[in-house]
Scaffold this motif. Structure first.
Motif, short mmCIF file in Angstrom:
data_model
loop_
_atom_site.label_atom_id
_atom_site.label_comp_id
_atom_site.label_asym_id
_atom_site.label_seq_id
_atom_site.Cartn_x
_atom_site.Cartn_y
_atom_site.Cartn_z
N ALA A 179 0.79 -14.27 10.12
CA ALA A 179 0.01 -13.14 10.64
C ALA A 179 0.39 -11.87 9.89
CB ALA A 179 0.25 -12.98 12.13
N LEU A 180 -0.60 -11.21 9.33
CA LEU A 180 -0.38 -9.99 8.56
C LEU A 180 -0.22 -8.82 9.53
CD1 LEU A 180 -0.29 -9.26 5.54
CD2 LEU A 180 -2.72 -8.69 5.69
N LYS A 181 0.85 -8.04 9.34
CA LYS A 181 1.15 -6.94 10.26
C LYS A 181 0.67 -5.59 9.75
CE LYS A 181 5.40 -9.19 11.90
NZ LYS A 181 6.88 -9.08 11.97
N GLN A 182 0.92 -5.31 8.47
CA GLN A 182 0.66 -3.97 7.96
C GLN A 182 0.32 -4.01 6.48
OE1 GLN A 182 3.96 -1.29 8.53
NE2 GLN A 182 3.13 0.27 7.17
N ILE A 183 -0.68 -3.19 6.11
CA ILE A 183 -1.00 -2.94 4.71
C ILE A 183 -1.02 -1.43 4.51
CG2 ILE A 183 -2.69 -3.16 2.86
CD1 ILE A 183 -3.72 -5.67 4.10
N GLU A 184 -0.28 -0.96 3.51
CA GLU A 184 -0.35 0.44 3.10
C GLU A 184 -1.09 0.51 1.77
OE1 GLU A 184 3.24 2.64 2.91
OE2 GLU A 184 3.81 2.25 4.98
N LEU A 185 -2.07 1.40 1.68
CA LEU A 185 -2.88 1.50 0.46
C LEU A 185 -2.90 2.95 -0.02
CD1 LEU A 185 -5.93 -0.75 1.39
CD2 LEU A 185 -3.98 -1.34 -0.06
N ARG A 186 -2.57 3.12 -1.29
CA ARG A 186 -2.68 4.43 -1.94
C ARG A 186 -3.91 4.41 -2.82
NH1 ARG A 186 -0.16 7.14 -6.58
NH2 ARG A 186 -0.26 9.37 -6.16
N CYS A 187 -4.82 5.33 -2.56
CA CYS A 187 -6.11 5.35 -3.25
C CYS A 187 -6.15 6.55 -4.19
CB CYS A 187 -7.26 5.43 -2.24
SG CYS A 187 -7.13 4.22 -0.90
N GLU A 188 -6.27 6.30 -5.49
CA GLU A 188 -6.29 7.38 -6.47
C GLU A 188 -7.30 7.04 -7.56
OE1 GLU A 188 -4.41 6.04 -9.53
OE2 GLU A 188 -4.89 4.44 -8.12
N ARG A 189 -7.23 7.73 -8.68
CA ARG A 189 -8.31 7.67 -9.67
C ARG A 189 -8.52 6.29 -10.28
NH1 ARG A 189 -5.30 11.39 -14.23
NH2 ARG A 189 -3.39 10.15 -14.41
N SER A 190 -7.51 5.40 -10.21
CA SER A 190 -7.66 4.06 -10.77
C SER A 190 -8.80 3.29 -10.12
CB SER A 190 -6.36 3.27 -10.63
OG SER A 190 -5.30 3.91 -11.30
N THR A 211 -3.88 -8.32 14.75
CA THR A 211 -2.87 -7.28 14.98
C THR A 211 -2.62 -6.43 13.74
OG1 THR A 211 -1.06 -8.78 14.40
CG2 THR A 211 -1.73 -8.69 16.72
N LEU A 212 -3.36 -6.66 12.66
CA LEU A 212 -3.16 -5.92 11.42
C LEU A 212 -3.48 -4.44 11.61
CD1 LEU A 212 -2.79 -5.71 8.29
CD2 LEU A 212 -5.23 -6.25 8.11
N ARG A 213 -2.64 -3.59 11.00
CA ARG A 213 -2.90 -2.17 10.93
C ARG A 213 -2.79 -1.71 9.48
NH1 ARG A 213 -5.13 -3.17 14.69
NH2 ARG A 213 -4.89 -2.41 16.83
N VAL A 214 -3.69 -0.82 9.08
CA VAL A 214 -3.76 -0.38 7.70
C VAL A 214 -3.50 1.13 7.64
CG1 VAL A 214 -5.24 -0.14 5.66
CG2 VAL A 214 -5.41 -2.19 7.10
#
Length: 334
Positions: A179-190, A211-214
């Motif tokens: 079960a995936l708990k957390q994803i952190e994503l950094r969104c930039e010019r790429s 239960t995933l939170r992003v």
């Protein structure tokens, strides 16, 4: 000091240029969670930091299960951190017990070879954060797929969103994945150079991992026309940082409609206006689970009242009716 319980949570700073006392070599193998802060301005500090890591895992029976590396100071001109990153790989050869690796505080570009090596050396990883402050995303989607294959227990991951793809998200849908708990994503010019992710695939991920939170951070280098494409309605966003310094009226409206049931923290860097006040008041009535709101532009008193009235769990906010000297202070509610 020789009892293992004294070294459960340990923070060591290498920022003075002085060598680490040799007597610590007996104690460092007892560290379980290490936060290592290294001032990268001077080579002596970098060598001291690598010495600490070597001693922590020197015996081969290290208790180290979590490692966080933070770089302090201004790196020398054209310094890319190769000695530090290669030294980390050399040390992790004995780090197979590591379950958490946090490199968000490392400002250097992390490339495909480095990330694959880390995953190979630490197959027990449950949490991996490589969403650092580098100006360039150096990790492609195929590398992330390799990470998921090499680290089957991974449930928390931090990435540049440019490292994601439909295939990566499909790998997360596989029945053998935990079960995936957390994803952190950094969104930039790429993100300008990769295919955008559709809302349907996010809906499938959300159904597979309820239960995933992003956590999303939108950098000021992200072109404005890509912002709404990032904010797909089916993403279960918990923490959202809109650091774009652009007009965000439509985006705030979208946030209120899409993330009302999941959003807990909101941070905005935008331009003040009566229209912004209006959409923030509406958002306060929608996202009632908010615990923190930080808006780094002047707002009306009605905005503050709206958040305090409708968000019963609100603990902190940075909402100002007039400009203050930098940095703005945060209001904490008791």
């Amino acid at each position: 000091m020789t009892h293992p319980s004294a070294w459960t949570q340990t923070e060591i700073k290498c920022d003075s240029g002085a060598s680490i006392p040799q007597r610590l070599s007996v104690l460092l193998p007892m560290v379980r969670h290490l936060k290592l802060c290294i001032n990268v301005t001077e080579p002596a500090n970098r060598e001291a930091g690598l010495w600490v890591l070597r001693q922590t895992v020197a015996r081969g029976d290290s208790r180290l299960c979590a490692l966080c590396v933070n770089c302090l100071g201004n790196p020398p001109l054209f310094y890319a951190g190769q000695d530090l990153l290669q030294g980390l790989l050399d040390i992790l050869t004995d780090g197979s017990s590591l379950t958490v690796l946090d490199l968000r505080g490392v400002p250097f570009t992390l490339n495909d070879a480095f990330v694959r090596s880390v995953s190979t050396l630490c197959p027990a990883l449950q949490s991996l954060f490589i969403n650092n402050s580098s100006l360039v995303c150096g990790v492609v989607a195929e590398t992330v797929r390799d990470v998921l294959r090499l680290c089957p227990a991974l449930t928390t991951i931090g990435l540049f969103q440019a490292s994601l793809s439909h295939d990566v998200l499909k790998d997360l849908l596989l029945p053998q994945r935990p079960a995936l708990k957390q994803i952190e994503l950094r969104c930039e010019r790429s993100l300008k150079y990769v295919m955008p992710l559709c809302d349907q695939i996010w809906a499938e991920v959300r159904q597979r991992h309820p239960t995933l939170r992003v956590d999303l951070e939108l950098d000021h280098t992200l072109p404005e026309l890509h912002v709404t494409g990032v904010l797909q309605p089916s993403i279960p966003v918990r923490h959202l940082r809109l650091l774009t310094w652009t007009w965000l009226l439509d985006e705030v409206c979208l946030v209120g409609r899409s993330y009302a049931n999941t959003l807990e923290t909101l941070e905005l860097q935008t331009t003040p206006s009566p229209e912004l006040n209006s959409v923030l008041i509406t958002l306060a009535t929608q996202c009632t689970k908010l615990c923190e709101v930080h808006c780094f532009c002047v707002v009306s008193q009605e905005v503050i009242t709206a958040f305090c009235t409708h968000c019963q769990g609100l603990r902190k906010y940075t909402l100002k009716t007039r400009k203050e000297p930098h940095p703005w202070t945060c209001t904490t509610l008791t």
